[in-house]
Design an enzyme around this catalytic site. Structure first.
Site, PDB file in Angstrom:
ATOM      1  CG  HIS A   1      -2.134  -0.842   1.074  1.00 15.92           C
ATOM      2  ND1 HIS A   1      -2.128  -2.171   1.420  1.00 15.92           N
ATOM      3  CD2 HIS A   1      -3.387  -0.573   0.613  1.00 15.92           C
ATOM      4  CE1 HIS A   1      -3.329  -2.690   1.180  1.00 15.92           C
ATOM      5  NE2 HIS A   1      -4.108  -1.752   0.692  1.00 15.92           N
TER       6      HIS A   1
ATOM      7  CE  LYS B   1      -4.006  -0.263   4.737  1.00 15.12           C
ATOM      8  NZ  LYS B   1      -5.307   0.374   5.005  1.00 15.12           N
TER       9      LYS B   1
END
Ligand code: NAD
Length: 257
Positions: free
Chosen positions: A143, A147
């Protein structure tokens, strides 16, 4: 027309939901909730106080942070307002707010609203039923650098799917040092962070001299946003209860709108 209250309106997902609403007839955003300092990013008018806008006749769509997601779930339960939430990283007490709200209203809480991930989960269940229990399973997710929770909610969901198919297994979050040979039943979970990856999940199943890789890549948050709108249409007319993304999709192989 489904009237939406969008919580976390200024965030990456909040903005993706606003774009999806603009492209998809049948939905209207009647209120945006976010922090006051994010007013411009939220699209202009927004409030910090969900209690002032969550009312019967609306459907709440939430992509925010665990404390606000839990607070909004309690509000939806009290006011019988259907709820769709994609917020991840909730602790057990925060999760409870969704189950309690679901006693009085329809709630979809899903760690991943993409149809491709729903298909990945079904493919994983099929693969686990076919390969021997001796095959090793590892989950790798990637990600973007911003995040906040790790591993991703989707990786946790995939890990739970593996453990459901392999009772007695144990999660292993990363490896470092002289960790020894890989124990049977271990399910490795690895979180990679960097750049602007929207969401990338791979499940590796490794046997003797062969391995299988099941992978889903989200290229654009539109994938999650459209899934959340499909869920909003579902909760608007569903009986009270806590639903998952599978409840929206019908049987295997059925095309999704
Ligand atoms: P983000 O940080 O870009 O956005 C979160 C927004 O919530 C921000 O605008 C923030 O100001 C707002 N917020 C924080 N506290 C608030 C409060 N008390 N009231 C109202 N708004 C508040 O994050 P993001 O990338 O948009 O992700 C949001 C959540 O959705 C995360 O938990 C993420 O993991 C999850 N997510 C889920 C899916 C899915 O398909 N289920 C997909 C992507 C992201």
């Amino acid at each position: 027309m489904i009237r939406l209250v969008l919580v976390g309106a200024a965030g990456r997902m909040g903005r993706a939901v606003q774009q999806a609403v603009a492209a998809r007839p049948g939905f209207e955003i009647v209120a945006r909730v976010d922090r006051a300092e994010n007013r411009d990013a939220a699209g202009g008018v927004c409030t910090e106080d969900p209690a002032s806008v969550v009312r019967p006749g609306t459907v709440v769509v939430d992509f925010s942070l665990p404390p606000s997601a839990a607070a909004v779930a309690r509000l939806c339960g009290e006011r019988a307002v259907p709820l769709v939430s994609g917020t991840t990283g909730l602790d057990a007490e925060q999760q409870l707010a969704f189950a309690e709200a679901a006693r009085s209203v329809a709630v979809v809480h899903a760690s991943n609203f993409s149809i491709g991930v729903a298909a990945l989960r079904r493919a994983l269940r099929t693969a686990l039923a076919v390969v021997p229990a001796s095959w090793d399973v590892e989950i790798v997710e990637r990600h973007h650098r911003l995040k906040k929770d790790s591993p991703s909610g989707t990786a946790k969901t995939l890990a739970a799917d593996v453990l459901a198919a392999r009772p007695g297994g144990a999660l292993r979050h990363g490896r470092e040092g002289l960790v020894g040979e890989r124990p049977a039943g271990e399910v490795g979970v690895h979180a990679v962070r960097g750049g602007t990856w929207v969401g990338d999940h791979t499940v590796l199943l490794a046997g003797e001299g062969e391995w299988l890789e099941l992978r889903h890549v989200a290229q654009d948050r539109a994938a999650f946003a459209h899934g959340a709108l499909t869920a909003a249409a579902f909760v608007a007319s569903a009986e009270p209860g806590l639903y998952g993304i599978d409840d929206l999709l019908g049987g295997p192989g059925r095309p999704h709108d």
